[in-house]
Design an enzyme around this catalytic site. Structure first.
Site, mmCIF file in Angstrom:
data_model
loop_
_atom_site.group_PDB
_atom_site.id
_atom_site.type_symbol
_atom_site.label_atom_id
_atom_site.label_comp_id
_atom_site.label_asym_id
_atom_site.label_seq_id
_atom_site.Cartn_x
_atom_site.Cartn_y
_atom_site.Cartn_z
ATOM 1 N N ASP A 1 2.496 -7.812 11.866
ATOM 2 C CA ASP A 1 3.979 -7.992 12.150
ATOM 3 C C ASP A 1 4.961 -7.646 12.236
ATOM 4 O O ASP A 1 6.367 -7.929 12.867
ATOM 5 C CB ASP A 1 4.735 -8.983 10.433
ATOM 6 C CG ASP A 1 3.878 -10.068 9.882
ATOM 7 O OD1 ASP A 1 3.190 -10.773 10.436
ATOM 8 O OD2 ASP A 1 3.708 -10.077 8.913
ATOM 9 N N GLY B 1 4.469 -14.486 10.408
ATOM 10 C CA GLY B 1 5.672 -13.683 10.294
ATOM 11 C C GLY B 1 6.181 -14.299 9.005
ATOM 12 O O GLY B 1 5.703 -15.653 8.605
ATOM 13 N N ARG B 2 6.047 -13.021 8.070
ATOM 14 C CA ARG B 2 6.074 -13.675 7.114
ATOM 15 C C ARG B 2 7.652 -14.539 6.848
ATOM 16 O O ARG B 2 8.493 -14.663 8.124
ATOM 17 C CB ARG B 2 6.720 -12.433 6.477
ATOM 18 C CG ARG B 2 5.447 -10.864 6.486
ATOM 19 C CD ARG B 2 6.092 -9.900 5.956
ATOM 20 N NE ARG B 2 5.089 -9.210 6.757
ATOM 21 C CZ ARG B 2 4.832 -8.487 5.721
ATOM 22 N NH1 ARG B 2 4.200 -8.524 4.591
ATOM 23 N NH2 ARG B 2 4.033 -7.404 6.530
ATOM 24 N N TYR C 1 -6.561 -15.941 11.953
ATOM 25 C CA TYR C 1 -8.011 -15.168 11.976
ATOM 26 C C TYR C 1 -8.144 -14.183 12.961
ATOM 27 O O TYR C 1 -8.909 -13.692 12.653
ATOM 28 C CB TYR C 1 -9.057 -15.594 10.667
ATOM 29 C CG TYR C 1 -7.876 -15.911 9.281
ATOM 30 C CD1 TYR C 1 -7.761 -14.463 8.450
ATOM 31 C CD2 TYR C 1 -6.918 -16.968 8.986
ATOM 32 C CE1 TYR C 1 -7.669 -14.530 7.459
ATOM 33 C CE2 TYR C 1 -6.621 -16.986 7.465
ATOM 34 C CZ TYR C 1 -6.899 -15.717 6.666
ATOM 35 O OH TYR C 1 -6.042 -16.262 5.209
ATOM 36 N N MET C 2 -8.373 -14.729 13.627
ATOM 37 C CA MET C 2 -8.963 -14.483 15.078
ATOM 38 C C MET C 2 -7.813 -13.089 15.241
ATOM 39 O O MET C 2 -8.811 -12.280 16.045
ATOM 40 C CB MET C 2 -9.211 -15.015 16.542
ATOM 41 C CG MET C 2 -10.057 -16.301 16.254
ATOM 42 S SD MET C 2 -9.743 -18.070 17.755
ATOM 43 C CE MET C 2 -10.217 -16.418 18.629
ATOM 44 N N ILE C 3 -6.817 -12.948 15.416
ATOM 45 C CA ILE C 3 -5.750 -12.120 15.832
ATOM 46 C C ILE C 3 -6.067 -10.864 15.120
ATOM 47 O O ILE C 3 -6.576 -9.745 15.586
ATOM 48 C CB ILE C 3 -5.163 -12.837 15.730
ATOM 49 C CG1 ILE C 3 -4.555 -14.010 16.855
ATOM 50 C CG2 ILE C 3 -3.087 -11.778 16.108
ATOM 51 C CD1 ILE C 3 -2.670 -14.314 17.059
ATOM 52 N N ARG C 4 -6.191 -11.143 13.657
ATOM 53 C CA ARG C 4 -6.022 -10.139 12.726
ATOM 54 C C ARG C 4 -7.213 -9.337 12.869
ATOM 55 O O ARG C 4 -7.716 -8.498 12.446
ATOM 56 C CB ARG C 4 -5.732 -10.761 11.666
ATOM 57 C CG ARG C 4 -4.715 -11.257 11.279
ATOM 58 C CD ARG C 4 -4.985 -12.145 9.226
ATOM 59 N NE ARG C 4 -6.200 -11.423 8.754
ATOM 60 C CZ ARG C 4 -5.635 -10.738 6.896
ATOM 61 N NH1 ARG C 4 -4.666 -11.184 6.699
ATOM 62 N NH2 ARG C 4 -6.521 -10.282 6.767
ATOM 63 N N THR D 1 0.931 -1.265 0.203
ATOM 64 C CA THR D 1 -0.190 -0.158 0.112
ATOM 65 C C THR D 1 0.910 0.878 0.357
ATOM 66 O O THR D 1 0.485 2.193 -0.711
ATOM 67 C CB THR D 1 -1.088 0.071 1.295
ATOM 68 O OG1 THR D 1 -1.676 -1.034 1.756
ATOM 69 C CG2 THR D 1 -2.344 1.142 1.004
HETATM 70 P P1 ATP Z 1 -0.482 -6.306 4.023
HETATM 71 O O1 ATP Z 1 1.001 -7.270 3.332
HETATM 72 O O2 ATP Z 1 -0.288 -6.301 5.295
HETATM 73 O O3 ATP Z 1 -1.387 -7.519 4.290
HETATM 74 P P2 ATP Z 1 0.025 -4.433 1.757
HETATM 75 O O4 ATP Z 1 -0.362 -3.519 1.831
HETATM 76 O O5 ATP Z 1 1.571 -4.953 1.514
HETATM 77 O O6 ATP Z 1 -0.058 -5.025 3.634
HETATM 78 P P3 ATP Z 1 -0.657 -5.547 -0.458
HETATM 79 O O7 ATP Z 1 -1.863 -6.232 -1.225
HETATM 80 O O8 ATP Z 1 0.935 -5.909 -0.979
HETATM 81 O O9 ATP Z 1 -1.001 -5.701 0.818
HETATM 82 O O10 ATP Z 1 -0.828 -4.510 -1.431
HETATM 83 C C1 ATP Z 1 -2.305 -3.854 -1.345
HETATM 84 C C2 ATP Z 1 -2.500 -2.718 -2.274
HETATM 85 O O11 ATP Z 1 -1.420 -1.587 -2.679
HETATM 86 C C3 ATP Z 1 -2.888 -3.368 -3.426
HETATM 87 O O12 ATP Z 1 -3.983 -2.623 -4.274
HETATM 88 C C4 ATP Z 1 -1.616 -3.280 -4.857
HETATM 89 O O13 ATP Z 1 -2.778 -3.157 -5.760
HETATM 90 C C5 ATP Z 1 -1.320 -2.597 -4.488
HETATM 91 N N1 ATP Z 1 0.014 -2.188 -4.373
HETATM 92 C C6 ATP Z 1 1.134 -3.144 -4.214
HETATM 93 N N2 ATP Z 1 2.608 -2.840 -4.319
HETATM 94 C C7 ATP Z 1 2.351 -2.053 -5.246
HETATM 95 C C8 ATP Z 1 3.704 -0.292 -6.353
HETATM 96 N N3 ATP Z 1 4.608 -1.925 -6.069
HETATM 97 N N4 ATP Z 1 3.311 0.121 -6.317
HETATM 98 C C9 ATP Z 1 1.146 0.454 -6.671
HETATM 99 N N5 ATP Z 1 0.312 -0.034 -5.874
HETATM 100 C C10 ATP Z 1 1.094 -1.411 -5.140
HETATM 101 MG MG MG Z 2 3.052 -6.588 2.348
#
Ligand code: ATP
Ligand code: MG
Length: 484
Positions: A223, A267-268, A388-391, A195
């Site tokens: 995490d 934990g990734r 999923y309970m934690i999240r 994001t």
């Molecule tokens: P988490 O991993 O904690 O669940 P996250 O933000 O990393 O959260 P993602 O599903 O990877 O979750 O990304 C969330 C949003 O960000 C998605 O809508 C995705 O399209 C967008 N996104 C991810 N990587 C990029 C990028 N490099 N450039 C633009 N948008 C991105």
């Molecule tokens: Mg992510």
């Protein structure tokens, strides 16, 4: 020893990159809109803030990343201190703000939404706040919802996100077109690493088009693997809930003969081949907090099953001594073993993230086989996966307060004209941090750090560091930028 040569900060800022003082500054709208008018901050006449001794944070206040000063060490990296500024770059009645949430769930998202809305409204008198539904794609595929203090009043008591969320669907052009078409001038983006990368793209496009729009990110990850900041919101709540799962496992295994409990936590993963980071913070902190755990396995610390110093040897001994045992495993641990036994599927989610193989059932089967077949000892296996309970739970008291501070910091920053920034505490002082700083690297548990040593000392588990793995461990540690 004598203190290093401290010049006034103003002078230091001007020559920030020359010597041992480095300021990692965040962009300001006036960087690309130099003639933007400014206005007195409405907090000048706020009942709550007018009694604060120093209502406004000076532009020159900075927060140091290095809190421990060692002789002759450079003073290192600093960030702008967060907080209200004397001048704002938006007239409150002209602000049209929007909030969007993307990625996975995490306790506290609703509190951040609530406090951005209430902060904008109560502190700055902003009334026009829109919710973008279902993540980035909501900008161009959904209608907006109006957010008022009344609408968000109770949402901090609920888990999840009022605005819903999604993965994938980031189309920078369409999003920025939409921001411009709707007349939005403050964008608050709550989400994880992906994001925040998306937020950086939006900021760049906004700058390219010369739009009077502040883009602000609030980093979210259960995490706790966000670089630079002390802790991510929801982490405390997650650790507390994880402890409840550990406690349940402990009660179960204590009540039966040869009880073996396995609790899989978030934990990734660690992909050493591609040098991807990993984060076993929840497993490590839940283990340290609980004291019921015999062995904690995290992605950063490669473990092995057979032979001297291996997992089986340790478990044999513990089960003999205590009649029961509890193992905590982070979902990213042991991925290489599971991958070797499960046919490669290489699945990805809608955002392109690699999906993890399920290490929990794999470890349960291995341990069951070990005791029943190799040791001829029947065991009572109890496997718990509380992910999923934690999240999904609402944030606890500490996280609620923390989310409020984050939300207020981000609102002050956007009103003050900062853009392309995220917020978070650095050595417990809130700071404005360039988005790139939190997306370029992730924080991981440092195996040579003190906290992991504390865990090893607390559980007395093997370190799994045999001579052939030492190089790997050092290799992984060299990826770290922050240790805990
Ligand atoms: P988490 O991993 O904690 O669940 P996250 O933000 O990393 O959260 P993602 O599903 O990877 O979750 O990304 C969330 C949003 O960000 C998605 O809508 C995705 O399209 C967008 N996104 C991810 N990587 C990029 C990028 N490099 N450039 C633009 N948008 C991105
Ligand atoms: Mg992510």
């Amino acid at each position: 020893f004598s203190r290093p040569n401290h010049r006034p900060i103003a002078a230091a800022l001007q020559q920030s990159q020359n010597d041992d003082f480095v300021l990692e500054d965040v962009p300001h709208l006036t960087n690309f809109l130099p003639n933007l008018p400014s206005y007195p901050n409405p907090l000048h006449s706020s009942q709550a803030y007018s009694i604060v001794k120093n209502t406004f944070v000076s532009q020159e206040d900075v927060v140091a990343q290095n809190i421990v000063i060692r002789k002759d060490n450079p003073r290192g990296v600093h960030f702008r201190r967060a907080g209200p500024r004397e001048k704002v770059y938006f007239k409150p009645e002209e602000v049209r703000a929007c909030i969007v949430t993307c990625g996975g769930l995490c306790p506290g998202i609703n509190t951040v939404i609530r406090e951005i809305v209430c902060g904008l409204n109560n502190m700055y008198g902003v009334e026009d706040i829109l919710g973008i539904e279902e993540g980035y794609r909501g900008f161009y595929s959904k209608n907006t919802v109006r957010l008022t203090p009344k609408v968000v009043n109770d949402i901090h008591k609920r888990g999840g996100t009022l605005l819903r969320t999604s993965r994938g669907g980031h189309d920078t052009q369409k999003i920025v077109d939409n921001i411009a078409d709707r007349g939005i001038n403050q964008v608050y983006i709550i989400g994880g690493d992906g994001t925040q990368r998306g937020a950086a793209r939006i900021y760049e496009e906004v700058e390219k088009r010369g739009l009077h729009v502040a883009v602000a990110g609030i980093p979210k990850t259960i995490d706790n693997d966000i670089a630079v900041i002390d802790k991510s919101f929801g982490f405390d709540t997650a650790v507390e809930e994880a402890q409840r799962a550990i406690n349940a496992a402990h009660v179960e295994v204590e009540s039966v003969e040869n009880g073996v409990g396995i609790v899989k936590l978030m934990g990734r993963y660690s992909d050493r081949l591609y040098k991807l980071p990993s984060a076993g913070f929840i497993a490590m902190f839940a283990t340290l907090a609980s004291r019921d755990v015999d062995c904690c396995l995290i992605p950063e610390s490669p473990f092995y099953l057979e032979g001297r110093g291996g997992l089986y040897e340790f478990l044999d001994q513990r089960l003999k001594e205590n009649g029961h045992l509890v193992i905590v495993i982070a979902e990213g641990a042991g991925q290489e073993y599971v991958a070797a036994e499960v046919p490669a599927v290489n699945q990805k989610d809608a955002s392109g993230n690699k999906l993890l193989l399920d290490v929990g059932p794999w470890l349960s089967d291995k341990i069951k086989d070990h005791f029943t077949k190799a040791q001829k000892m029947p065991i009572n296996m109890k496997y718990i996966d509380p992910t999923y309970m934690i999240r999904a739970i609402p944030s606890n008291a500490a996280d609620n307060i923390y989310c409020t501070l984050l939300a207020h910091s981000v609102v002050h920053g956007a009103m003050a004209g900062y853009t392309g920034f995220t917020v978070g505490p650095v050595n417990s002082r809130h700071a404005y941090i360039p988005i790139s700083r939190v997306t370029e690297k992730q924080k991981t548990v440092e195996l040579t750090g003190r906290m992991w040593a504390r865990l090893l000392a607390s559980t007395n588990q093997p370190s799994f560091i045999s001579s052939d793995l030492e190089g790997v461990v050092q290799g992984i540690d060299s990826l770290n930028i922050t240790s805990i």
